[in-house]
Design a protein around this motif. Structure first.
Motif, PDB file in Angstrom:
ATOM      1  N   ASP A   1      27.422 -19.888  -6.415  1.00 16.14           N
ATOM      2  CA  ASP A   1      26.262 -18.773  -6.247  1.00 16.14           C
ATOM      3  C   ASP A   1      25.097 -19.629  -6.046  1.00 16.14           C
ATOM      4  N   VAL A   2      24.085 -18.811  -5.365  1.00 19.14           N
ATOM      5  CA  VAL A   2      22.767 -19.654  -5.343  1.00 19.14           C
ATOM      6  C   VAL A   2      21.679 -18.543  -5.074  1.00 19.14           C
ATOM      7  N   VAL A   3      20.494 -18.979  -5.691  1.00 20.55           N
ATOM      8  CA  VAL A   3      19.341 -18.272  -5.410  1.00 20.55           C
ATOM      9  C   VAL A   3      18.482 -19.184  -4.431  1.00 20.55           C
ATOM     10  N   VAL A   4      17.999 -18.092  -3.430  1.00 20.50           N
ATOM     11  CA  VAL A   4      17.053 -18.725  -2.475  1.00 20.50           C
ATOM     12  C   VAL A   4      15.594 -17.955  -2.708  1.00 20.50           C
ATOM     13  N   LEU A   5      14.585 -18.942  -2.692  1.00 15.59           N
ATOM     14  CA  LEU A   5      13.181 -18.629  -2.712  1.00 15.59           C
ATOM     15  C   LEU A   5      12.639 -19.005  -1.466  1.00 15.59           C
ATOM     16  N   ASP A   6      11.716 -18.130  -0.611  1.00 11.78           N
ATOM     17  CA  ASP A   6      11.485 -18.333   0.556  1.00 11.78           C
ATOM     18  C   ASP A   6      10.116 -18.714   0.492  1.00 11.78           C
ATOM     19  N   HIS A   7       9.424 -19.748   1.293  1.00 16.19           N
ATOM     20  CA  HIS A   7       7.821 -20.003   1.347  1.00 16.19           C
ATOM     21  C   HIS A   7       7.572 -20.149   2.965  1.00 16.19           C
ATOM     22  N   LEU A   8       6.312 -20.172   3.167  1.00 19.32           N
ATOM     23  CA  LEU A   8       5.859 -19.940   4.629  1.00 19.32           C
ATOM     24  C   LEU A   8       6.544 -21.155   5.363  1.00 19.32           C
ATOM     25  N   THR A   9       6.735 -22.211   4.802  1.00 14.70           N
ATOM     26  CA  THR A   9       7.131 -23.451   5.565  1.00 14.70           C
ATOM     27  C   THR A   9       8.583 -24.003   4.822  1.00 14.70           C
ATOM     28  N   SER A  10       8.885 -23.583   3.933  1.00 14.25           N
ATOM     29  CA  SER A  10      10.217 -24.052   3.414  1.00 14.25           C
ATOM     30  C   SER A  10      10.925 -22.971   2.363  1.00 14.25           C
ATOM     31  N   SER A  11      12.052 -23.463   1.986  1.00  7.53           N
ATOM     32  CA  SER A  11      12.759 -22.712   1.091  1.00  7.53           C
ATOM     33  C   SER A  11      13.516 -23.544   0.097  1.00  7.53           C
ATOM     34  N   LEU A  12      13.329 -22.754  -1.228  1.00  5.36           N
ATOM     35  CA  LEU A  12      13.929 -23.599  -2.334  1.00  5.36           C
ATOM     36  C   LEU A  12      15.236 -22.919  -2.828  1.00  5.36           C
ATOM     37  N   HIS A  13      16.608 -23.776  -3.095  1.00  3.98           N
ATOM     38  CA  HIS A  13      17.562 -23.162  -3.433  1.00  3.98           C
ATOM     39  C   HIS A  13      17.755 -23.863  -5.197  1.00  3.98           C
ATOM     40  N   LEU A  14      18.022 -22.461  -5.982  1.00  7.65           N
ATOM     41  CA  LEU A  14      18.271 -22.797  -7.291  1.00  7.65           C
ATOM     42  C   LEU A  14      19.838 -22.356  -7.510  1.00  7.65           C
ATOM     43  N   GLU A  15      20.392 -23.411  -8.279  1.00  5.35           N
ATOM     44  CA  GLU A  15      21.928 -23.603  -8.419  1.00  5.35           C
ATOM     45  C   GLU A  15      22.467 -23.600  -9.970  1.00  5.35           C
ATOM     46  N   ARG A  16      21.462 -24.067 -10.574  1.00  3.04           N
ATOM     47  CA  ARG A  16      21.543 -24.226 -12.052  1.00  3.04           C
ATOM     48  C   ARG A  16      22.183 -23.016 -12.904  1.00  3.04           C
ATOM     49  N   LYS A  17      23.143 -22.927 -13.704  1.00  2.70           N
ATOM     50  CA  LYS A  17      23.637 -21.867 -14.313  1.00  2.70           C
ATOM     51  C   LYS A  17      22.306 -21.096 -15.005  1.00  2.70           C
ATOM     52  N   GLU A  18      21.256 -21.672 -15.565  1.00  2.00           N
ATOM     53  CA  GLU A  18      20.306 -21.077 -16.281  1.00  2.00           C
ATOM     54  C   GLU A  18      19.567 -20.267 -15.116  1.00  2.00           C
ATOM     55  N   ASP A  19      19.271 -21.110 -14.059  1.00  2.00           N
ATOM     56  CA  ASP A  19      18.513 -20.024 -12.836  1.00  2.00           C
ATOM     57  C   ASP A  19      19.270 -18.856 -12.601  1.00  2.00           C
ATOM     58  N   LEU A  20      20.379 -19.170 -12.261  1.00  2.00           N
ATOM     59  CA  LEU A  20      21.123 -17.921 -11.925  1.00  2.00           C
ATOM     60  C   LEU A  20      21.402 -16.781 -12.793  1.00  2.00           C
ATOM     61  N   HIS A  21      21.474 -17.218 -14.092  1.00  5.99           N
ATOM     62  CA  HIS A  21      21.336 -16.372 -15.097  1.00  5.99           C
ATOM     63  C   HIS A  21      20.017 -15.529 -15.094  1.00  5.99           C
ATOM     64  N   ALA A  22      18.887 -16.303 -15.190  1.00  3.01           N
ATOM     65  CA  ALA A  22      17.686 -15.883 -15.248  1.00  3.01           C
ATOM     66  C   ALA A  22      17.338 -14.801 -14.097  1.00  3.01           C
ATOM     67  N   TYR A  23      17.621 -15.233 -12.820  1.00  7.04           N
ATOM     68  CA  TYR A  23      17.363 -14.281 -11.506  1.00  7.04           C
ATOM     69  C   TYR A  23      18.346 -13.138 -11.688  1.00  7.04           C
TER      70      TYR A  23
END
Length: 285
Positions: free
Chosen positions: A235-257
């Motif tokens: 599982d992965v969280v994706v944050l979109d920005h104007l020129t790029s995307s950030l992918h968060l895959e730590r368990k802590e990030d997945l739990h928070a989102y």
């Protein structure tokens, strides 16, 4: 935070390491079975080395992994589909940045997608006219040919909602998404009708977060959570920005989102109430 390909390499390596352990093999034993040096197995498992789809298949054979869905997912994470099949978005390499191609790849293999949108209708639920206006606004000055290609990509992505099995989509839409007139009243009228139609699909859940809720956990920006079959480790969280995307895959990030999305769903109108809310806006548009 890592970019998409790095996240996918790490996740692929972690899954292959778990499958090797489940098979009762050491990294040295696995390497001997496929004719490699042990260091290559270690580099793949730690995500430090790129891995070819053919190499993934060798390892999966060595670990006696028979599940076709899991095999397909892991081969795709390595960069291609089963049997070397090119994916449809490869035809648009000239207009799609790598981060967008990676997003589409994740979307095409996910079993579920949870998304918060604060400004525009999610891409999977956009009409062609709405998609064109959003694309023009986001990429001002883009030649018509490239706009056409990006709209084609946006519409082709929507096939995941018609596949078998389909992607399960849960969307929380800020009221601003419905109030913002994109492309004029006629375009918005058709877009709102399309949202209502999509909301009746059994695998699509749409909830509206009205202005009356006030400040909420999603005010910092939109996000997407992809979930995959067979294992939550991908599982992965994706944050979109104007020129790029950030992918968060730590368990802590997945739990928070995940907790944030749950909170948004609790505060939003129910799916039935949301349909009525959309109808009300459509009637006054």
């Amino acid at each position: 935070m890592k970019n998409g390909p790095a996240v996918r390499r790490r996740k692929l390596g972690a899954e292959l390491r778990a499958l090797r352990a489940h098979a009762g093999l050491t990294s040295s034993e696995a390497a001997r079975m496929v004719g490699w040096h042990q260091s290559k197995v270690s580099r793949i498992e730690t995500g430090r080395s790129k891995v070819k789809p053919a190499d993934v298949r060798l390892l999966l054979d060595a670990y006696d992994v028979q599940d076709p869905d899991l095999r397909e997912l892991l081969v795709v994470l390595a960069g291609s589909g089963e049997g070397g099949r090119d994916h449809w978005w490869h035809a648009y390499r000239g207009v799609l940045p790598p981060t967008y191609r990676d997003f589409i790849s994740l979307e095409s293999q996910a079993c579920a997608m949870r998304t918060l949108e604060n400004s525009v209708v999610p891409g999977l639920l956009q009409t062609p006219e709405y998609a064109r206006e959003v694309t023009r606004a986001a990429l001002d000055g883009l030649p018509d040919g490239k706009v056409d290609a990006l709209v084609e990509v946006r519409l082709a992505r929507q096939d995941v909602l018609r596949s078998n099995p389909p992607l399960h989509l849960s969307a929380v839409l800020d009221e601003a998404v419905l109030r913002r007139t994109v492309g004029g009243p006629e375009v918005m009228s058709r877009q709102l009708k399309h949202l209502r139609d999509a909301a009746h699909l059994p695998h699509v859940r749409i909830q509206v977060l009205p202005f009356g809720v006030g400040a909420h956990v999603g005010v910092t920006g939109p996000f997407v959570i992809f979930s995959f079959p067979n294992t939550s480790d991908l599982d992965v969280v994706v944050l979109d920005h104007l020129t790029s995307s950030l992918h968060l895959e730590r368990k802590e990030d997945l739990h928070a989102y995940s907790e944030a999305f749950n909170s948004l769903q609790v505060n939003a109108l129910s799916p039935d109430e949301s349909l009525g809310f959309i109808d009300g806006i459509a009637d006054t548009a």
